[in-house]
Design a protein around this motif. Structure first.
Motif, mmCIF file in Angstrom:
data_model
loop_
_atom_site.group_PDB
_atom_site.id
_atom_site.type_symbol
_atom_site.label_atom_id
_atom_site.label_comp_id
_atom_site.label_asym_id
_atom_site.label_seq_id
_atom_site.Cartn_x
_atom_site.Cartn_y
_atom_site.Cartn_z
ATOM 1 N N ARG A 204 41.913 37.051 42.540
ATOM 2 C CA ARG A 204 40.646 37.736 42.759
ATOM 3 C C ARG A 204 39.759 37.646 41.509
ATOM 4 O O ARG A 204 38.549 37.438 41.596
ATOM 5 C CB ARG A 204 40.890 39.190 43.144
ATOM 6 N N THR A 205 40.398 37.782 40.321
ATOM 7 C CA THR A 205 39.651 37.650 39.068
ATOM 8 C C THR A 205 39.095 36.237 38.922
ATOM 9 O O THR A 205 37.954 36.055 38.472
ATOM 10 C CB THR A 205 40.549 37.989 37.874
ATOM 11 N N ILE A 206 39.880 35.236 39.296
ATOM 12 C CA ILE A 206 39.419 33.846 39.227
ATOM 13 C C ILE A 206 38.197 33.654 40.113
ATOM 14 O O ILE A 206 37.197 33.028 39.706
ATOM 15 C CB ILE A 206 40.542 32.880 39.637
ATOM 16 N N TYR A 207 38.231 34.183 41.336
ATOM 17 C CA TYR A 207 37.082 34.027 42.239
ATOM 18 C C TYR A 207 35.828 34.653 41.636
ATOM 19 O O TYR A 207 34.734 34.067 41.686
ATOM 20 C CB TYR A 207 37.390 34.674 43.599
ATOM 21 N N ARG A 208 35.969 35.863 41.065
ATOM 22 C CA ARG A 208 34.817 36.525 40.460
ATOM 23 C C ARG A 208 34.284 35.734 39.268
ATOM 24 O O ARG A 208 33.070 35.594 39.082
ATOM 25 C CB ARG A 208 35.184 37.953 40.031
ATOM 26 N N ASP A 209 35.217 35.203 38.449
ATOM 27 C CA ASP A 209 34.789 34.461 37.259
ATOM 28 C C ASP A 209 34.118 33.142 37.627
ATOM 29 O O ASP A 209 33.173 32.705 36.947
ATOM 30 C CB ASP A 209 35.986 34.209 36.335
ATOM 31 N N ILE A 210 34.574 32.486 38.668
ATOM 32 C CA ILE A 210 33.921 31.248 39.111
ATOM 33 C C ILE A 210 32.511 31.553 39.596
ATOM 34 O O ILE A 210 31.564 30.800 39.313
ATOM 35 C CB ILE A 210 34.762 30.558 40.202
ATOM 36 N N ASP A 211 32.339 32.673 40.298
ATOM 37 C CA ASP A 211 30.990 33.078 40.699
ATOM 38 C C ASP A 211 30.107 33.303 39.472
ATOM 39 O O ASP A 211 28.921 32.932 39.472
ATOM 40 C CB ASP A 211 31.058 34.360 41.535
ATOM 41 N N SER A 212 30.671 33.888 38.398
ATOM 42 C CA SER A 212 29.906 34.125 37.173
ATOM 43 C C SER A 212 29.502 32.810 36.528
ATOM 44 O O SER A 212 28.369 32.653 36.042
ATOM 45 C CB SER A 212 30.725 34.967 36.189
ATOM 46 N N LEU A 213 30.436 31.825 36.504
ATOM 47 C CA LEU A 213 30.123 30.522 35.916
ATOM 48 C C LEU A 213 29.044 29.803 36.722
ATOM 49 O O LEU A 213 28.139 29.178 36.151
ATOM 50 C CB LEU A 213 31.387 29.664 35.845
ATOM 51 N N ARG A 214 29.136 29.900 38.038
ATOM 52 C CA ARG A 214 28.111 29.271 38.878
ATOM 53 C C ARG A 214 26.752 29.914 38.643
ATOM 54 O O ARG A 214 25.732 29.220 38.568
ATOM 55 C CB ARG A 214 28.527 29.396 40.345
ATOM 56 N N ALA A 215 26.736 31.226 38.514
ATOM 57 C CA ALA A 215 25.476 31.918 38.271
ATOM 58 C C ALA A 215 24.875 31.519 36.934
ATOM 59 O O ALA A 215 23.642 31.540 36.762
ATOM 60 C CB ALA A 215 25.700 33.434 38.313
ATOM 61 N N ALA A 216 25.747 31.120 35.963
ATOM 62 C CA ALA A 216 25.268 30.710 34.642
ATOM 63 C C ALA A 216 24.818 29.251 34.613
ATOM 64 O O ALA A 216 24.304 28.782 33.596
ATOM 65 C CB ALA A 216 26.361 30.923 33.601
#
Length: 236
Positions: A35-47
């Motif tokens: 779940r943390t990985i999914y959230r972090d990938i969303d953060s990287l995409r947003a960046a």
């Protein structure tokens, strides 16, 4: 681990692991939940990172905005991969890992054609004999040189005599069979060369010798060239 550090680590893994890399692989390597990985990938995409894929299928880095595009000739790529491969074989664990990480970052900046050339380089490294591994922490030794900080060391010379001395560490020199530390010996007020494997221990002193390092190292290298090479400078 702070979120910023975790995102940098995740970005590095997606660059370096064979795609598509799954959330399960990333979670296991980073010791976090999927779940943390999914959230972090969303953060990287947003960046701005272009990461293709989704849960269950795996992820692939298609465009890495954190790194500028690079262009090398094929012979330049061969030189880079050859040099980093040699560091991987000759260096201590931290230096070898740094070589691997640097190659991953270099590959991530290349167009697909150049990535293929780098990964299938025609020049390879294999050393049957590598320097004896030191018992001291080489990373801390390098950090003291970067900080230009004096060290107190215990040392066994070629005759087995044990000495304690304060030194100004200047550089590490990698030879066929040994790693040598070039230093200024405060006890003798002269240049000395120490086998890293004969250093029994050291401690940082807090004494800073900046800005003397550049001048001392330049003078030491001139002296070595005049002598015709670097060998241990004796037990004194």
């Amino acid at each position: 681990m702070p979120k910023t550090d975790r995102l940098f680590r995740l970005l590095h893994l997606i660059r370096g692991l064979r795609p598509p890399v799954t959330a399960a692989q990333l979670a296991a390597t980073m010791e976090v939940s999927e779940r943390t990985i999914y959230r972090d990938i969303d953060s990287l995409r947003a960046a701005g990172a272009r990461i293709e894929g989704e849960a269950g299928l795996g992820y692939t880095m298609t465009e890495d905005l954190a790194l500028p595009p690079q262009t090398f000739t094929q012979i330049e790529l061969e030189a880079l991969t050859l040099g980093l491969a040699d560091v991987n074989q000759r260096g201590d664990a931290d230096l070898a890992q740094a070589a691997n990480d640097a190659l991953v970052k270099i590959l991530a900046t290349l167009p697909e054609r150049l990535q293929w050339q780098a990964m299938h380089a025609v020049n390879l490294v294999h050393r049957f004999n590598t320097p004896e591994k030191p018992t001291i922490d080489m990373t801390l030794l390098r950090e003291s040189m970067w900080a230009e900080e004096a060290l107190d060391i215990g040392y066994r010379d070629l005759n087995g005599a044990q000495t304690q001395r304060r030194i100004y560490p200047l550089a590490l020199s990698y030879h066929d069979q040994n790693v040598m530390l070039l230093a200024w010996c405060c006890k003798r007020e002269n240049f000395r060369i120490f086998h890293v494997t004969r250093i029994d221990g050291y401690c940082r002193t807090g004494e800073n010798f900046r800005p003397r390092r550049v001048t001392l190292l330049r003078d030491f290298i001139k002296l070595l060239h005049a002598r015709g090479g670097a060998t241990e400078t004796g037990p004194s």
